[in-house]
Design a protein around this motif. Structure first.
Motif, mmCIF file in Angstrom:
data_model
loop_
_atom_site.group_PDB
_atom_site.id
_atom_site.type_symbol
_atom_site.label_atom_id
_atom_site.label_comp_id
_atom_site.label_asym_id
_atom_site.label_seq_id
_atom_site.Cartn_x
_atom_site.Cartn_y
_atom_site.Cartn_z
ATOM 1 N N VAL A 41 -22.740 13.279 15.072
ATOM 2 C CA VAL A 41 -22.810 12.132 16.214
ATOM 3 C C VAL A 41 -23.177 10.820 15.487
ATOM 4 N N ASN A 42 -22.528 9.781 15.739
ATOM 5 C CA ASN A 42 -22.702 8.492 15.108
ATOM 6 C C ASN A 42 -23.607 7.773 16.159
ATOM 7 N N SER A 43 -24.743 7.257 15.817
ATOM 8 C CA SER A 43 -25.538 6.724 16.609
ATOM 9 C C SER A 43 -26.246 5.580 15.937
ATOM 10 N N ALA A 44 -25.852 5.357 14.775
ATOM 11 C CA ALA A 44 -26.468 4.213 13.801
ATOM 12 C C ALA A 44 -25.940 2.995 14.229
ATOM 13 N N GLY A 45 -26.748 1.745 14.339
ATOM 14 C CA GLY A 45 -26.178 0.804 14.758
ATOM 15 C C GLY A 45 -27.250 -0.235 14.977
ATOM 16 N N VAL A 46 -26.853 -1.532 14.995
ATOM 17 C CA VAL A 46 -27.896 -2.617 15.415
ATOM 18 C C VAL A 46 -26.993 -3.525 16.347
ATOM 19 N N ASN A 47 -27.785 -3.870 17.265
ATOM 20 C CA ASN A 47 -27.383 -4.676 18.434
ATOM 21 C C ASN A 47 -28.178 -6.059 18.547
ATOM 22 N N LEU A 48 -28.081 -7.007 17.760
ATOM 23 C CA LEU A 48 -28.820 -8.211 17.676
ATOM 24 C C LEU A 48 -28.248 -9.152 18.758
ATOM 25 N N ARG A 49 -29.367 -9.488 19.535
ATOM 26 C CA ARG A 49 -29.049 -10.399 20.637
ATOM 27 C C ARG A 49 -29.593 -11.717 20.591
ATOM 28 N N PRO A 50 -28.996 -12.875 20.460
ATOM 29 C CA PRO A 50 -29.769 -14.072 20.201
ATOM 30 C C PRO A 50 -30.590 -14.544 21.402
ATOM 31 N N PRO A 51 -31.421 -15.089 21.316
ATOM 32 C CA PRO A 51 -32.472 -15.555 22.595
ATOM 33 C C PRO A 51 -31.544 -16.395 23.475
#
Length: 108
Positions: A98-108
């Protein structure tokens, strides 16, 4: 256990299986790791933060699961290779990934 429960348990049991969950120390990955462990799989979680990995493995073991962890940065091919080789050392080759690694950077 009723007949239908026994049937479903036999049908969906993961006893004897090995699962590897990236991002398994938090969020969705952690929930998936717990579900797989509760279904009988031996679970190896991979993430970067050792403290969270230790805590998650402790919680899985408290449920009666067999769990292990690998601290790795999966942002590079070398990191992925090293993590895969280390993960195999815990319970052998995985049956489930299961590949669940990740980052979801959201600018303000």
């Amino acid at each position: 256990m009723t007949t239908s429960q026994a049937y479903l348990s036999d049908l969906f049991s993961l006893d004897g299986r090995v699962a590897l969950v990236t991002g398994g120390s938090s969020g969705i990955g952690r929930a998936v790791a717990e579900a797989l462990a509760r279904a009988g799989a031996r679970v190896v979680i991979v993430a970067r933060r050792e403290a969270e990995l230790l805590q998650t493995v402790g919680e899985l073991e408290a449920l009666g699961a067999r769990a292990a962890w690998v601290s790795a940065d999966l942002g590079t091919r070398d990191g992925v290779r090293a993590a895969a080789e280390e993960a195999v050392g815990a319970f052998g080759e995985p049956d489930i990934l299961v590949n669940s690694a990740g980052v979801n950077l959201r600018p303000p």
